[in-house]
Design a protein around this motif. Structure first.
Motif, PDB file in Angstrom:
ATOM      1  N   ALA A  98       2.661  20.247 -16.094  1.00 37.02           N
ATOM      2  CA  ALA A  98       1.736  21.374 -16.167  1.00 37.02           C
ATOM      3  C   ALA A  98       2.469  22.701 -16.003  1.00 37.02           C
ATOM      4  O   ALA A  98       2.175  23.679 -16.698  1.00 37.02           O
ATOM      5  N   LEU A  99       3.442  22.730 -15.100  1.00 36.22           N
ATOM      6  CA  LEU A  99       4.231  23.953 -14.910  1.00 36.22           C
ATOM      7  C   LEU A  99       5.064  24.267 -16.146  1.00 36.22           C
ATOM      8  O   LEU A  99       5.182  25.431 -16.547  1.00 36.22           O
ATOM      9  N   GLN A 100       5.636  23.247 -16.764  1.00 33.55           N
ATOM     10  CA  GLN A 100       6.409  23.466 -17.985  1.00 33.55           C
ATOM     11  C   GLN A 100       5.515  23.972 -19.104  1.00 33.55           C
ATOM     12  O   GLN A 100       5.889  24.872 -19.853  1.00 33.55           O
ATOM     13  N   ALA A 138       0.832  -1.204   0.000  1.00 31.52           N
ATOM     14  CA  ALA A 138       0.000   0.000   0.000  1.00 31.52           C
ATOM     15  C   ALA A 138       0.867   1.254   0.000  1.00 31.52           C
ATOM     16  O   ALA A 138       0.573   2.223  -0.716  1.00 31.52           O
ATOM     17  N   LEU A 139       1.944   1.240   0.773  1.00 32.58           N
ATOM     18  CA  LEU A 139       2.863   2.386   0.791  1.00 32.58           C
ATOM     19  C   LEU A 139       3.522   2.585  -0.575  1.00 32.58           C
ATOM     20  O   LEU A 139       3.667   3.719  -1.037  1.00 32.58           O
ATOM     21  N   LEU A 140       3.917   1.492  -1.209  1.00 35.61           N
ATOM     22  CA  LEU A 140       4.522   1.596  -2.537  1.00 35.61           C
ATOM     23  C   LEU A 140       3.531   2.173  -3.546  1.00 35.61           C
ATOM     24  O   LEU A 140       3.900   3.002  -4.387  1.00 35.61           O
ATOM     25  N   GLU A 141       2.283   1.747  -3.466  1.00 37.65           N
ATOM     26  CA  GLU A 141       1.264   2.275  -4.376  1.00 37.65           C
ATOM     27  C   GLU A 141       1.043   3.765  -4.135  1.00 37.65           C
ATOM     28  O   GLU A 141       0.889   4.536  -5.084  1.00 37.65           O
ATOM     29  N   GLN A 142       1.052   4.176  -2.868  1.00 34.54           N
ATOM     30  CA  GLN A 142       0.899   5.593  -2.552  1.00 34.54           C
ATOM     31  C   GLN A 142       2.104   6.392  -3.035  1.00 34.54           C
ATOM     32  O   GLN A 142       1.954   7.509  -3.544  1.00 34.54           O
ATOM     33  N   ALA A 143       3.293   5.819  -2.893  1.00 38.91           N
ATOM     34  CA  ALA A 143       4.497   6.493  -3.385  1.00 38.91           C
ATOM     35  C   ALA A 143       4.440   6.648  -4.901  1.00 38.91           C
ATOM     36  O   ALA A 143       4.774   7.705  -5.437  1.00 38.91           O
ATOM     37  N   GLN A 144       4.002   5.607  -5.573  1.00 41.75           N
ATOM     38  CA  GLN A 144       3.883   5.672  -7.028  1.00 41.75           C
ATOM     39  C   GLN A 144       2.865   6.735  -7.440  1.00 41.75           C
ATOM     40  O   GLN A 144       3.105   7.494  -8.383  1.00 41.75           O
ATOM     41  N   ALA A 145       1.748   6.806  -6.741  1.00 40.79           N
ATOM     42  CA  ALA A 145       0.739   7.826  -7.035  1.00 40.79           C
ATOM     43  C   ALA A 145       1.311   9.225  -6.803  1.00 40.79           C
ATOM     44  O   ALA A 145       1.061  10.147  -7.587  1.00 40.79           O
ATOM     45  N   GLY A 146       2.090   9.381  -5.748  1.00 43.78           N
ATOM     46  CA  GLY A 146       2.719  10.672  -5.465  1.00 43.78           C
ATOM     47  C   GLY A 146       3.717  11.070  -6.537  1.00 43.78           C
ATOM     48  O   GLY A 146       3.784  12.232  -6.939  1.00 43.78           O
ATOM     49  N   ILE A 147       4.490  10.113  -6.992  1.00 43.74           N
ATOM     50  CA  ILE A 147       5.459  10.389  -8.062  1.00 43.74           C
ATOM     51  C   ILE A 147       4.733  10.775  -9.337  1.00 43.74           C
ATOM     52  O   ILE A 147       5.114  11.740 -10.018  1.00 43.74           O
ATOM     53  N   SER A 148       3.661  10.069  -9.663  1.00 45.76           N
ATOM     54  CA  SER A 148       2.880  10.387 -10.856  1.00 45.76           C
ATOM     55  C   SER A 148       2.270  11.787 -10.754  1.00 45.76           C
ATOM     56  O   SER A 148       2.280  12.544 -11.725  1.00 45.76           O
ATOM     57  N   ALA A 149       1.756  12.120  -9.574  1.00 49.44           N
ATOM     58  CA  ALA A 149       1.177  13.447  -9.371  1.00 49.44           C
ATOM     59  C   ALA A 149       2.249  14.532  -9.521  1.00 49.44           C
ATOM     60  O   ALA A 149       1.993  15.583 -10.118  1.00 49.44           O
ATOM     61  N   ALA A 150       3.429  14.269  -8.998  1.00 54.01           N
ATOM     62  CA  ALA A 150       4.519  15.238  -9.117  1.00 54.01           C
ATOM     63  C   ALA A 150       4.937  15.402 -10.574  1.00 54.01           C
ATOM     64  O   ALA A 150       5.187  16.526 -11.040  1.00 54.01           O
ATOM     65  N   GLN A 151       5.007  14.299 -11.319  1.00 59.05           N
ATOM     66  CA  GLN A 151       5.339  14.385 -12.733  1.00 59.05           C
ATOM     67  C   GLN A 151       4.291  15.186 -13.497  1.00 59.05           C
ATOM     68  O   GLN A 151       4.633  16.015 -14.347  1.00 59.05           O
ATOM     69  N   ASP A 152       3.024  14.946 -13.189  1.00 59.45           N
ATOM     70  CA  ASP A 152       1.948  15.699 -13.833  1.00 59.45           C
ATOM     71  C   ASP A 152       2.053  17.183 -13.525  1.00 59.45           C
ATOM     72  O   ASP A 152       1.848  18.037 -14.395  1.00 59.45           O
ATOM     73  N   ARG A 153       2.370  17.502 -12.278  1.00 57.16           N
ATOM     74  CA  ARG A 153       2.490  18.907 -11.869  1.00 57.16           C
ATOM     75  C   ARG A 153       3.662  19.580 -12.564  1.00 57.16           C
ATOM     76  O   ARG A 153       3.541  20.715 -13.040  1.00 57.16           O
TER      77      ARG A 153
END
Length: 109
Positions: free
Chosen positions: A78-80, A60-75
């Motif tokens: 979007a900033l770029q 579950a922690l790994l899945e949350q970390a992956q979701a966080g990384i994906s969200a950061a990449q998306d952000r």
């Protein structure tokens, strides 16, 4: 050969690495986890139940970390995009995209 105690210690180390985003540390733990899978038959049903619970927590922690990384990449994307493009309304109400990298402003003194 793994015991309940050594398996739980391994999973605690994995959890600690996940929580601090130590992906190199996670890679270093992988061979030991493979050994644990190989030695799993030597553990009791009660041991397996506790270990399975810890594995699920780490998953579950790994899945949350992956979701966080994906969200950061998306952000970041979007900033770029925001720094490279400007979306404006045209006179007819449609959207126009102005590429800010291609446009230049000249100043005259």
């Amino acid at each position: 050969m793994f015991t309940r105690k050594s398996a739980l210690k391994l999973l605690a180390n994995e959890k600690a690495a996940i929580l601090v985003a130590d992906f190199d540390g996670l890679a270093a733990i992988e061979p030991d986890k493979a050994k644990l899978v190989h030695d799993i038959a030597a553990l009791t049903r009660a041991d397996l139940k506790v270990i399975a619970q810890r594995l699920e927590e780490n998953q579950a922690l790994l899945e949350q970390a992956q979701a966080g990384i994906s969200a950061a990449q998306d952000r970041v994307a979007a900033l770029q995009k925001a720094t490279n493009e400007l979306t404006i309304y045209a006179a007819d109400g449609s959207f126009n995209v102005v590429n800010s990298a291609a446009s230049t402003t000249s100043r005259k003194a």
